[in-house]
Design an enzyme around this catalytic site. Sequence first.
Site, PDB file in Angstrom:
ATOM      1  N   LYS A  15      42.346  32.588  56.818  1.00  0.00           N
ATOM      2  CA  LYS A  15      42.975  32.361  55.511  1.00  0.00           C
ATOM      3  C   LYS A  15      41.943  32.502  54.407  1.00  0.00           C
ATOM      4  CE  LYS A  15      46.816  29.472  56.818  1.00  0.00           C
ATOM      5  NZ  LYS A  15      47.994  29.622  56.091  1.00  0.00           N
ATOM      6  N   PRO A  17      41.304  31.593  50.322  1.00  0.00           N
ATOM      7  CA  PRO A  17      41.825  30.905  49.130  1.00  0.00           C
ATOM      8  C   PRO A  17      42.223  31.911  48.039  1.00  0.00           C
ATOM      9  CG  PRO A  17      39.815  29.855  49.916  1.00  0.00           C
ATOM     10  CD  PRO A  17      39.957  31.148  50.680  1.00  0.00           C
ATOM     11  N   THR A  23      31.253  35.837  40.355  1.00  0.00           N
ATOM     12  CA  THR A  23      29.888  35.596  39.858  1.00  0.00           C
ATOM     13  C   THR A  23      29.232  36.832  39.242  1.00  0.00           C
ATOM     14  OG1 THR A  23      28.863  36.065  42.009  1.00  0.00           O
ATOM     15  CG2 THR A  23      29.510  33.775  41.580  1.00  0.00           C
ATOM     16  N   ASP A  47      32.711  34.639  45.368  1.00  0.00           N
ATOM     17  CA  ASP A  47      32.556  36.092  45.480  1.00  0.00           C
ATOM     18  C   ASP A  47      31.227  36.520  44.871  1.00  0.00           C
ATOM     19  OD1 ASP A  47      34.105  38.849  45.824  1.00  0.00           O
ATOM     20  OD2 ASP A  47      32.944  38.918  43.968  1.00  0.00           O
ATOM     21  N   TYR A  52      24.647  42.132  42.596  1.00  0.00           N
ATOM     22  CA  TYR A  52      24.666  41.156  41.491  1.00  0.00           C
ATOM     23  C   TYR A  52      23.319  40.443  41.375  1.00  0.00           C
ATOM     24  CZ  TYR A  52      29.836  41.462  41.940  1.00  0.00           C
ATOM     25  OH  TYR A  52      31.148  41.886  42.035  1.00  0.00           O
ATOM     26  N   LYS A  81      28.991  42.032  49.423  1.00  0.00           N
ATOM     27  CA  LYS A  81      29.347  43.459  49.481  1.00  0.00           C
ATOM     28  C   LYS A  81      28.144  44.359  49.749  1.00  0.00           C
ATOM     29  CE  LYS A  81      32.619  42.195  45.885  1.00  0.00           C
ATOM     30  NZ  LYS A  81      31.942  41.287  44.953  1.00  0.00           N
ATOM     31  N   HIS A 114      31.285  47.995  48.695  1.00  0.00           N
ATOM     32  CA  HIS A 114      31.447  47.685  47.261  1.00  0.00           C
ATOM     33  C   HIS A 114      32.112  48.825  46.486  1.00  0.00           C
ATOM     34  CE1 HIS A 114      29.484  45.101  43.891  1.00  0.00           C
ATOM     35  NE2 HIS A 114      30.662  45.549  43.527  1.00  0.00           N
ATOM     36  N   SER A 214      37.890  41.006  37.421  1.00  0.00           N
ATOM     37  CA  SER A 214      38.174  41.035  35.979  1.00  0.00           C
ATOM     38  C   SER A 214      39.614  40.594  35.681  1.00  0.00           C
ATOM     39  CB  SER A 214      37.899  42.415  35.375  1.00  0.00           C
ATOM     40  OG  SER A 214      36.548  42.770  35.530  1.00  0.00           O
ATOM     41  N   LEU A 216      40.781  38.296  33.937  1.00  0.00           N
ATOM     42  CA  LEU A 216      41.018  37.897  32.536  1.00  0.00           C
ATOM     43  C   LEU A 216      40.741  39.060  31.596  1.00  0.00           C
ATOM     44  CD1 LEU A 216      39.241  34.407  32.701  1.00  0.00           C
ATOM     45  CD2 LEU A 216      41.676  34.916  32.978  1.00  0.00           C
ATOM     46  N   SER A 273      33.350  32.361  35.392  1.00  0.00           N
ATOM     47  CA  SER A 273      32.951  31.579  34.220  1.00  0.00           C
ATOM     48  C   SER A 273      31.743  30.743  34.604  1.00  0.00           C
ATOM     49  CB  SER A 273      34.075  30.665  33.746  1.00  0.00           C
ATOM     50  OG  SER A 273      33.584  29.899  32.647  1.00  0.00           O
ATOM     51  N   ARG A 278      35.650  25.796  31.306  1.00  0.00           N
ATOM     52  CA  ARG A 278      36.517  26.947  31.570  1.00  0.00           C
ATOM     53  C   ARG A 278      36.700  27.177  33.075  1.00  0.00           C
ATOM     54  NH1 ARG A 278      34.075  28.774  26.705  1.00  0.00           N
ATOM     55  NH2 ARG A 278      32.400  29.919  27.729  1.00  0.00           N
TER      56      ARG A 278
END
Length: 328
Positions: A15, A17, A23, A47, A52, A81, A114, A214, A216, A273, A278
Amino acid sequence: MNQSASSVSLNNATKMPILGYGTWQATDAELEAAVEAALEAGYRHIDTAYVYENEKVIGKVLKKWISSGKVKREDLFIVTKLPPGGMRPEGVSKFIKRSLAHLQLDYVDLYLIHVPFAFKDIEGDLHPMTSDGKINLDLKTDHIGIWKAMEEQLDAGLTKAIGLSNFNISQITRVLNNARIPPCNLQVELHAYHQQKELVDFCKKNKIVVTAYSPLGNPGLASFLDRFGKKVELPNILKNPVVNEIAKKYNKEPAQILLKHIIQRGVVAIPKSTNPQRLRQNIDIFDFSLDDSDLSKLNALDAGVRLLDFDVFSGVKEHPEYPFPELK
Ligand code: A2P
């Protein structure tokens, strides 16, 4: 928040979430405190990615939480990734082992390819350039060979699940047709202005869970691209009047409406965030549901606006596996 009540099932019987902590674009300086705040707020899905360059700081916090007993490893869902510089069969085991060392983990829950295109593997240079200022592409990219190496990582127990990111339908189909273990997840840009309806339908038919990055509309993207010398004007979905009107009706914030819209489609969302208030807001979306008329209004915002075309890597569109042929 009880995340077990808000998970999606993957085709490997585990499973995931449905709301995760993104990040990308978070720097080490701000991220350590932010990951702590995210775990405190109830996030269990985190993630990240080799490129990154923040896996080590995430690993530091995870180690602290797991070794002190504040969280059990099996209650976490950690995604990372394969970088574009690792896009060859032998690169997969090399880079997953590096990510695991950074994260101080024995396994990740999901390992993704990726991007479908590839860069030359130049040690210490994630984004190698040629002398004429273009990204140094490796044009001989073999998705089938790379996928077999992904399957081997799963066999070896270094990851519980494997998937893809930024692949298009024909690229996913090729992997599906040649896979011993089919991909269980596809991570792509997805938000109210780019709802990816055809891709989500395709993935549902093929039992691939979609993750929205992305979600948002990445309001920080313009200033991020500016750092690479790329000036763009991007729409801000958080200011959209329809989203704001719906937010007022439910007494929620615009970001919460946008995230709820995504997860009510059965799509996983990973908002980023580093601001504690937030990030708490973004996971506080499990006490309401959008009704059909509001879902219709939000569905109607789709405008096919892609924010990320990878063009920040000059010349990337020349790669034969560049995933957005319509943008070439
Ligand atoms: P910050 O880290 O300062 O909160 P996306 O996940 O779509 O890529 O968006 C991430 C961007 O959105 C970041 O710039 C982040 O800034 C901002 N952001 C995250 N959550 C919210 C929120 N609830 N309201 C407004 N902006 C947000």
